[in-house]
Write an enzyme that holds these catalytic residues in place. Structure first.
Site, PDB file in Angstrom:
ATOM      1  N   ASP A   1       0.872  -1.171   0.000  1.00 13.52           N
ATOM      2  CA  ASP A   1       0.000   0.000   0.000  1.00 13.52           C
ATOM      3  C   ASP A   1       0.915   1.229   0.000  1.00 13.52           C
ATOM      4  OD1 ASP A   1       0.923   0.328   2.594  1.00 13.52           O
ATOM      5  OD2 ASP A   1      -1.055   0.413   3.525  1.00 13.52           O
TER       6      ASP A   1
ATOM      7  N   GLY B   1       2.486  -0.123   6.088  1.00 18.65           N
ATOM      8  CA  GLY B   1       3.182   0.717   7.063  1.00 18.65           C
ATOM      9  C   GLY B   1       3.889  -0.098   8.128  1.00 18.65           C
ATOM     10  N   THR B   2       3.156  -1.059   8.686  1.00 18.27           N
ATOM     11  CA  THR B   2       3.728  -1.900   9.747  1.00 18.27           C
ATOM     12  C   THR B   2       4.082  -3.308   9.281  1.00 18.27           C
ATOM     13  OG1 THR B   2       1.508  -2.643  10.311  1.00 18.27           O
ATOM     14  CG2 THR B   2       2.375  -0.741  11.544  1.00 18.27           C
TER      15      THR B   2
ATOM     16  N   GLY C   1      -1.007  -5.305   8.607  1.00 10.20           N
ATOM     17  CA  GLY C   1      -2.264  -5.369   7.848  1.00 10.20           C
ATOM     18  C   GLY C   1      -2.161  -6.331   6.678  1.00 10.20           C
TER      19      GLY C   1
ATOM     20  N   ARG D   1       7.270   1.607   7.639  1.00  7.53           N
ATOM     21  CA  ARG D   1       7.462   2.629   8.675  1.00  7.53           C
ATOM     22  C   ARG D   1       8.186   2.056   9.879  1.00  7.53           C
ATOM     23  NH1 ARG D   1       1.194   4.412   7.859  1.00  7.53           N
ATOM     24  NH2 ARG D   1       1.498   5.559   5.904  1.00  7.53           N
TER      25      ARG D   1
ATOM     26  N   ARG E   1       9.575 -32.897  10.927  1.00  8.94           N
ATOM     27  CA  ARG E   1       8.531 -32.554  11.914  1.00  8.94           C
ATOM     28  C   ARG E   1       7.839 -31.238  11.557  1.00  8.94           C
ATOM     29  NH1 ARG E   1      13.348 -30.901  14.034  1.00  8.94           N
ATOM     30  NH2 ARG E   1      13.402 -28.967  15.251  1.00  8.94           N
ATOM     31  N   HIS E   2       8.549 -30.389  10.817  1.00  9.99           N
ATOM     32  CA  HIS E   2       7.948 -29.103  10.429  1.00  9.99           C
ATOM     33  C   HIS E   2       6.894 -29.296   9.352  1.00  9.99           C
ATOM     34  CE1 HIS E   2      10.945 -27.351  12.938  1.00  9.99           C
ATOM     35  NE2 HIS E   2      11.905 -27.932  12.239  1.00  9.99           N
TER      36      HIS E   2
HETATM   37  C1  RB5 Z   1      -1.948   2.851   6.357  1.00 10.66           C
HETATM   38  O1  RB5 Z   1      -1.970   4.095   6.966  1.00 10.66           O
HETATM   39  C2  RB5 Z   1      -1.550   1.783   7.369  1.00 10.66           C
HETATM   40  O2  RB5 Z   1      -2.613   1.536   8.224  1.00 10.66           O
HETATM   41  C3  RB5 Z   1      -1.121   0.529   6.662  1.00 10.66           C
HETATM   42  O3  RB5 Z   1      -0.041   0.819   5.839  1.00 10.66           O
HETATM   43  C4  RB5 Z   1      -0.656  -0.621   7.526  1.00 10.66           C
HETATM   44  O4  RB5 Z   1       0.293  -0.199   8.451  1.00 10.66           O
HETATM   45  C5  RB5 Z   1      -1.699  -1.449   8.116  1.00 10.66           C
HETATM   46  O5  RB5 Z   1      -1.433  -2.430   8.804  1.00 10.66           O
END
Ligand code: RB5
Length: 153
Positions: free
Chosen positions: A8, A66-67, A70, A109, A132-133
């Protein structure tokens, strides 16, 4: 090896930087977008990439938001996808060796471009250990069959 990548807006810059790294390694990568920092919805890109991997069109997928959270949550809703949200090299390696992760998820981020390249390399260069995996990964597939309804890819 052929990979597919997507992000994204929050993961766009990291996606671009990972693409450059893969090009330096002569690894073919198809970019499913997004193609700018304009706001978009991460599940749309996670779905496109995950479906293509689940259908066997690519050897693996890379997703950035971002993280990284998501896209990993969304990707893991697709049957056959084992998406690992990774922020360190140790986990990246074991995501393949133990979990046979076919998608790796990073946060633009959270993780800088240098570390992201190392994470991608650890995951790409590791091999699933089976044994085993394999039994455990098969149990995940059983959970999918029982609780995740939808088309088999
Ligand atoms: C978008 O602002 C942010 O929510 C998305 O990139 C992500 O971090 C969601 O998990």
């Amino acid at each position: 090896m052929r990979l597919v990548i997507g992000s994204d807006h929050g993961g766009f810059a990291l996606k671009e930087s990972i693409k450059k790294h893969l090009a330096e390694r002569n690894i073919e990568v198809e970019d499913y977008g997004t193609f700018s920092e304009e706001s978009v919805d991460y599940p749309d890109y996670a779905l496109k990439v995950s479906l293509a991997v689940a259908k066997g069109e690519f050897d693996g997928g890379i997703l950035c938001c971002g993280t990284g959270i998501g896209v990993s949550i969304a990707a893991n809703k697709v049957k056959g996808i084992r998406a690992a949200h990774v922020t360190d090299c140790f986990s990246a390696r074991y995501a393949k060796e133990h979990n046979n992760a076919n998608v790796i998820c990073l946060g633009g981020r959270v993780t800088g471009p240098g570390l992201a390249d190392m994470i991608v390399d650890e995951w790409l260069d590791a091999e699933f250990q089976g044994g085993r995996h394999l039994k455990r990964v098969e149990k995940i597939a059983e959970i999918e069959r029982e609780y995740l309804h939808g088309e088999e890819c």
